[in-house]
Design a protein around this motif. Structure first.
Motif, PDB file in Angstrom:
ATOM      1  N   LEU A 111       0.823  -1.202   0.000  1.00 13.64           N
ATOM      2  CA  LEU A 111       0.000   0.000   0.000  1.00 13.64           C
ATOM      3  C   LEU A 111       0.861   1.258   0.000  1.00 13.64           C
ATOM      4  CD1 LEU A 111      -2.678  -1.131   2.612  1.00 13.64           C
ATOM      5  CD2 LEU A 111      -2.908  -1.046   0.110  1.00 13.64           C
ATOM      6  N   PRO A 112       0.284   2.415  -0.354  1.00 11.06           N
ATOM      7  CA  PRO A 112       1.047   3.659  -0.324  1.00 11.06           C
ATOM      8  C   PRO A 112       1.718   3.857   1.035  1.00 11.06           C
ATOM      9  CG  PRO A 112      -1.046   4.016  -1.412  1.00 11.06           C
ATOM     10  CD  PRO A 112      -1.078   2.615  -0.842  1.00 11.06           C
ATOM     11  N   GLY A 113       3.015   4.152   0.991  1.00 13.51           N
ATOM     12  CA  GLY A 113       3.798   4.343   2.201  1.00 13.51           C
ATOM     13  C   GLY A 113       4.403   3.061   2.743  1.00 13.51           C
ATOM     14  N   GLY A 114       4.018   1.917   2.180  1.00 15.67           N
ATOM     15  CA  GLY A 114       4.546   0.628   2.628  1.00 15.67           C
ATOM     16  C   GLY A 114       5.948   0.376   2.103  1.00 15.67           C
ATOM     17  N   ALA A 115       6.627  -0.577   2.703  1.00 17.62           N
ATOM     18  CA  ALA A 115       8.003  -0.903   2.314  1.00 17.62           C
ATOM     19  C   ALA A 115       8.103  -1.390   0.873  1.00 17.62           C
ATOM     20  CB  ALA A 115       8.573  -1.956   3.261  1.00 17.62           C
ATOM     21  N   GLN A 116       7.027  -1.965   0.323  1.00 20.32           N
ATOM     22  CA  GLN A 116       7.014  -2.430  -1.066  1.00 20.32           C
ATOM     23  C   GLN A 116       5.901  -1.744  -1.851  1.00 20.32           C
ATOM     24  OE1 GLN A 116       6.809  -6.787  -0.531  1.00 20.32           O
ATOM     25  NE2 GLN A 116       8.818  -6.806  -1.514  1.00 20.32           N
ATOM     26  N   GLU A 117       5.732  -0.468  -1.601  1.00 20.69           N
ATOM     27  CA  GLU A 117       4.659   0.294  -2.237  1.00 20.69           C
ATOM     28  C   GLU A 117       4.623   0.045  -3.739  1.00 20.69           C
ATOM     29  OE1 GLU A 117       3.256   4.937  -2.889  1.00 20.69           O
ATOM     30  OE2 GLU A 117       4.729   4.458  -1.347  1.00 20.69           O
ATOM     31  N   GLY A 118       3.446  -0.344  -4.228  1.00 21.23           N
ATOM     32  CA  GLY A 118       3.235  -0.540  -5.655  1.00 21.23           C
ATOM     33  C   GLY A 118       3.663  -1.895  -6.190  1.00 21.23           C
ATOM     34  N   TYR A 119       4.288  -2.726  -5.376  1.00 22.72           N
ATOM     35  CA  TYR A 119       4.738  -4.037  -5.839  1.00 22.72           C
ATOM     36  C   TYR A 119       3.537  -4.900  -6.205  1.00 22.72           C
ATOM     37  CZ  TYR A 119       6.799  -8.706  -5.860  1.00 22.72           C
ATOM     38  OH  TYR A 119       7.193  -9.968  -6.214  1.00 22.72           O
TER      39      TYR A 119
END
Length: 167
Positions: free
Chosen positions: A81-89
């Motif tokens: 999710l936005p702001g996550g460590a894998q944002e956009g993965y």
């Protein structure tokens, strides 16, 4: 009428033949979509038996129970999710057509064996093949649907080079 008699009447017979193959293929596709591309732990929960476990050739006992599978999926999805460590993965699993074999296990369930490939979405929106593996699944019949009781995932490897090298 006793509760056992009522439950026995309510339970549908387990599919057989082509209907069994189709039911397993449908559950397999929905399970992997929820776990990978759909990233939906709540949906995934409906495809997994309470006594689920996953054994993996690279990790050993990779997932000891249903709760760990669902929690791990929630964590992976939150990281995207936005702001996550894998944002956009984003990743996906694709079944290799023609590789599925389904064998009935009495009236209890079915054994499914097959091959699948793994893909990651790149910044330009294309999907890159990143690897593949063989899987063996034990599906339990609930009287209404199949739930995954055990997953054995083996023969993980890098994606084969493409196009193949000339001999």
């Amino acid at each position: 009428m006793s509760l056992v008699a009522i439950l026995t009447l309510a339970a549908a017979p387990m599919p057989d033949g082509a209907a069994l193959d189709a039911a397993i293929a449908r559950r397999d596709a929905a399970l992997f979509y929820a776990a990978f591309e759909g990233c939906d732990a709540d949906a995934l929960s409906g495809y997994i038996a309470d006594d689920f476990r996953m054994v993996h050739d690279l990790a050993g006992l990779a997932v000891p129970d249903k709760a760990a599978m669902i929690e791990g999926t929630r964590e992976r999805c939150a990281a995207r999710l936005p702001g996550g460590a894998q944002e956009g993965y984003a990743n996906r699993r694709l079944f290799v057509p023609g590789s599925r074999r389904v064998q009935r296990l009495g009236d209890w369930g079915a054994l499914e064996e097959g091959h699948h490939t793994f893909h990651e979405r790149r910044a330009d929106g294309t999907w890159e093949l990143t690897g593949g593996a063989r899987y063996i699944h034990v599906w339990q019949w609930t009287g209404e649907e199949f739930v995954l009781s055990e997953s054995i995932s083996v023969d993980h490897g890098a994606a084969a080079p493409y196009p193949p090298a000339a001999d």
